[in-house]
Write a protein that holds these residues in place. Structure first.
Motif, PDB file in Angstrom:
ATOM      1  N   THR A 251      43.470  39.809  37.082  1.00  0.00           N
ATOM      2  CA  THR A 251      42.337  40.696  37.360  1.00  0.00           C
ATOM      3  C   THR A 251      41.214  40.484  36.355  1.00  0.00           C
ATOM      4  OG1 THR A 251      43.807  42.384  38.305  1.00  0.00           O
ATOM      5  CG2 THR A 251      41.614  43.098  37.635  1.00  0.00           C
ATOM      6  N   LEU A 252      41.569  40.446  35.067  1.00  0.00           N
ATOM      7  CA  LEU A 252      40.543  40.263  34.042  1.00  0.00           C
ATOM      8  C   LEU A 252      39.877  38.897  34.167  1.00  0.00           C
ATOM      9  CD1 LEU A 252      42.217  41.904  30.918  1.00  0.00           C
ATOM     10  CD2 LEU A 252      40.633  42.902  32.560  1.00  0.00           C
ATOM     11  N   LYS A 253      40.669  37.872  34.485  1.00  0.00           N
ATOM     12  CA  LYS A 253      40.078  36.536  34.669  1.00  0.00           C
ATOM     13  C   LYS A 253      39.128  36.539  35.862  1.00  0.00           C
ATOM     14  CE  LYS A 253      41.119  31.615  35.091  1.00  0.00           C
ATOM     15  NZ  LYS A 253      42.142  30.559  35.143  1.00  0.00           N
ATOM     16  N   GLY A 254      39.522  37.217  36.952  1.00  0.00           N
ATOM     17  CA  GLY A 254      38.646  37.301  38.119  1.00  0.00           C
ATOM     18  C   GLY A 254      37.346  38.034  37.789  1.00  0.00           C
ATOM     19  N   LEU A 255      37.447  39.105  37.016  1.00  0.00           N
ATOM     20  CA  LEU A 255      36.260  39.865  36.653  1.00  0.00           C
ATOM     21  C   LEU A 255      35.318  39.044  35.780  1.00  0.00           C
ATOM     22  CD1 LEU A 255      37.842  43.359  35.863  1.00  0.00           C
ATOM     23  CD2 LEU A 255      36.142  42.890  37.638  1.00  0.00           C
TER      24      LEU A 255
ATOM     25  N   LYS B  14      51.440  37.252  41.804  1.00  0.00           N
ATOM     26  CA  LYS B  14      50.794  38.426  41.216  1.00  0.00           C
ATOM     27  C   LYS B  14      49.505  38.042  40.503  1.00  0.00           C
ATOM     28  CE  LYS B  14      53.989  41.160  42.641  1.00  0.00           C
ATOM     29  NZ  LYS B  14      53.711  42.000  43.827  1.00  0.00           N
ATOM     30  N   PHE B  15      49.529  36.909  39.781  1.00  0.00           N
ATOM     31  CA  PHE B  15      48.324  36.471  39.081  1.00  0.00           C
ATOM     32  C   PHE B  15      47.181  36.229  40.069  1.00  0.00           C
ATOM     33  CE2 PHE B  15      45.542  33.014  37.785  1.00  0.00           C
ATOM     34  CZ  PHE B  15      45.050  33.486  36.579  1.00  0.00           C
ATOM     35  N   LEU B  16      47.481  35.525  41.158  1.00  0.00           N
ATOM     36  CA  LEU B  16      46.434  35.225  42.145  1.00  0.00           C
ATOM     37  C   LEU B  16      45.959  36.482  42.864  1.00  0.00           C
ATOM     38  CD1 LEU B  16      47.824  31.881  43.594  1.00  0.00           C
ATOM     39  CD2 LEU B  16      45.814  32.181  42.125  1.00  0.00           C
ATOM     40  N   ASN B  17      46.894  37.413  43.148  1.00  0.00           N
ATOM     41  CA  ASN B  17      46.487  38.687  43.747  1.00  0.00           C
ATOM     42  C   ASN B  17      45.520  39.418  42.818  1.00  0.00           C
ATOM     43  OD1 ASN B  17      48.109  38.179  45.942  1.00  0.00           O
ATOM     44  ND2 ASN B  17      49.712  39.616  45.370  1.00  0.00           N
ATOM     45  N   GLY B  18      45.880  39.475  41.532  1.00  0.00           N
ATOM     46  CA  GLY B  18      45.018  40.135  40.564  1.00  0.00           C
ATOM     47  C   GLY B  18      43.682  39.434  40.410  1.00  0.00           C
ATOM     48  N   TYR B  19      43.715  38.099  40.408  1.00  0.00           N
ATOM     49  CA  TYR B  19      42.484  37.312  40.267  1.00  0.00           C
ATOM     50  C   TYR B  19      41.498  37.640  41.379  1.00  0.00           C
ATOM     51  CZ  TYR B  19      39.410  33.223  40.064  1.00  0.00           C
ATOM     52  OH  TYR B  19      38.319  32.396  40.002  1.00  0.00           O
ATOM     53  N   TRP B  20      41.999  37.730  42.609  1.00  0.00           N
ATOM     54  CA  TRP B  20      41.091  38.008  43.721  1.00  0.00           C
ATOM     55  C   TRP B  20      40.683  39.469  43.793  1.00  0.00           C
ATOM     56  CZ3 TRP B  20      38.006  34.808  45.912  1.00  0.00           C
ATOM     57  CH2 TRP B  20      38.291  33.442  45.811  1.00  0.00           C
ATOM     58  N   ILE B  21      41.473  40.351  43.186  1.00  0.00           N
ATOM     59  CA  ILE B  21      41.011  41.735  43.035  1.00  0.00           C
ATOM     60  C   ILE B  21      39.801  41.747  42.112  1.00  0.00           C
ATOM     61  CG2 ILE B  21      41.576  43.977  41.988  1.00  0.00           C
ATOM     62  CD1 ILE B  21      42.762  43.588  44.776  1.00  0.00           C
ATOM     63  N   GLY B  22      39.895  40.999  40.998  1.00  0.00           N
ATOM     64  CA  GLY B  22      38.775  40.919  40.073  1.00  0.00           C
ATOM     65  C   GLY B  22      37.539  40.324  40.725  1.00  0.00           C
ATOM     66  N   LYS B  23      37.725  39.246  41.477  1.00  0.00           N
ATOM     67  CA  LYS B  23      36.595  38.601  42.155  1.00  0.00           C
ATOM     68  C   LYS B  23      35.978  39.530  43.204  1.00  0.00           C
ATOM     69  CE  LYS B  23      36.096  34.326  42.462  1.00  0.00           C
ATOM     70  NZ  LYS B  23      35.129  33.321  41.928  1.00  0.00           N
ATOM     71  N   THR B  24      36.831  40.224  43.941  1.00  0.00           N
ATOM     72  CA  THR B  24      36.345  41.097  45.011  1.00  0.00           C
ATOM     73  C   THR B  24      35.579  42.292  44.458  1.00  0.00           C
ATOM     74  OG1 THR B  24      38.237  40.447  46.366  1.00  0.00           O
ATOM     75  CG2 THR B  24      37.059  42.412  47.062  1.00  0.00           C
ATOM     76  N   THR B  25      35.926  42.717  43.242  1.00  0.00           N
ATOM     77  CA  THR B  25      35.230  43.841  42.614  1.00  0.00           C
ATOM     78  C   THR B  25      33.742  43.579  42.516  1.00  0.00           C
ATOM     79  OG1 THR B  25      37.214  44.354  41.319  1.00  0.00           O
ATOM     80  CG2 THR B  25      35.139  45.274  40.534  1.00  0.00           C
TER      81      THR B  25
END
Length: 326
Positions: free
Chosen positions: A318-322, A224-235
């Motif tokens: 997600t926040l870390k990715g952003l 879940k963390f990695l999924n969220g991280y790449w959502i943030g990056k993809t944003t």
């Protein structure tokens, strides 16, 4: 129609044998199936299993084993696309399971005039222990993993994205290869490009495949963390390819920080309202999932806490990715 059936794997020796056995049982003519197996420099027996399958299964039109030195999924898909020679590209994860009519149902849908199709993809577990069943309930719940149509069966319709998709080869010829900078959201970006190019993505409930749930809480939280991280990056790369539900866990974590900041200066109302609403909904959704089960397990009582841990993991990712610089 002929099919290029693709599996990309990295250290998947525990599940690869199962999906390859499923492939052997397909009722679609094997002489019309090109099998492309791509190994991402695995450190276990994944590549050996692929080579053994290629050696022992001559009924297929072709079985080839390729290397993916960059290891990531989009790089693997691009390597496979270069080798694909058939009318249809069909992608399936190494930790999946497919019924014997999986390929034939996809082909039937494409032969009806569709260019892209996919179907229902419920989660399953690799062992029926009470704890693994509880993790499965958390993953399967709409509250636990989201409202993507492939997670929940529905009527035939057009959607934004599908899982284990089948594509007429012309689609990739028109839209190009996968974005290799997106390690976990390559499907979202690719499907956006396909829709932008004028293609419709058909969800067909007669098509079904299964995905194995992570079998420990630690692995599920990491996923879940990695999924969220790449959502943030993809944003920051292609926000149009994402849906609002992708950002709910991130907004939840932001809400925790915000309401906690209010609480520090003795403004308690926002914090109380948010937590009462969240835990009330978590309990209701947990009871809903439990009532749908025929047998009760004491570990099911952990569902509200599991929901919270999954949401926190995804949201922090997600926040870390952003906030990441690149």
């Amino acid at each position: 129609m002929t099919v290029s059936f693709i599996i990309i794997a990295y250290n998947e020796e525990k599940t690869l044998t199962s999906i390859l056995q499923d492939l052997k049982k397909q009722d679609y003519p094997h002489e019309k199936i090109q099998v492309i197996l791509v190994d991402g420099s695995s450190t276990d027996a994944t590549k050996e299993l692929m080579n053994l399958f290629a050696k022992e299964n001559k009924s297929f039109k072709q079985v080839i084993v390729l290397d993916n030195p960059k290891r990531t999924l989009p790089c693997g898909w691009n390597i496979a696309l270069e080798a694909a020679q058939e009318d249809v590209i069909l992608r399936v994860d190494a930790h999946a399971s497919i019924p014997c009519d999986f390929i034939s149902n996809n082909i039937r849908c494409l032969e009806s005039g569709e260019k892209i199709c996919g179907g229902y993809r419920p989660n399953i577990i690799d062992g029926k222990t009470p704890w693994k069943k509880t993790l499965l309930l958390a993953e399967s719940s709409m509250f636990g993993s989201g409202i993507a149509p492939y997670r929940h069966n529905s009527e035939k319709r057009y959607v934004k994205s599908i899982f284990h998709g089948a594509y007429c080869k012309e689609v990739f010829s028109k839209v190009g290869n996968y974005n290799e900078h997106l390690k976990r959201t390559e499907d979202n970006e690719m499907h956006y490009r396909m829709r932008k190019a004028g293609y419709k993505i058909c969800f067909d409930p007669s098509i079904i495949s299964y995905q194995y749930t992570r079998n420990t809480l630690a692995r599920m939280m990491k996923q879940k963390f990695l999924n969220g991280y790449w959502i943030g990056k993809t944003t920051k790369v292609c926000p149009q390819c994402l849906s609002i539900y992708h950002f709910v866990p991130g907004l939840f974590v932001f809400g925790i920080v915000l309401t906690f900041s209010f609480a520090i200066v003795h403004i308690w109302a926002p914090c109380l309202v948010m937590w009462c609403c969240y835990w009330g909904l978590a309990i209701i959704m947990a009871l809903t999932a439990i009532l749908q089960e025929k047998k009760f397990s004491g570990s099911y009582m952990a569902l509200p806490v599991l929901f919270f841990l999954l949401h926190i993991s995804y949201g922090i990712g997600t926040l870390k990715g952003l906030l990441s610089r690149n």
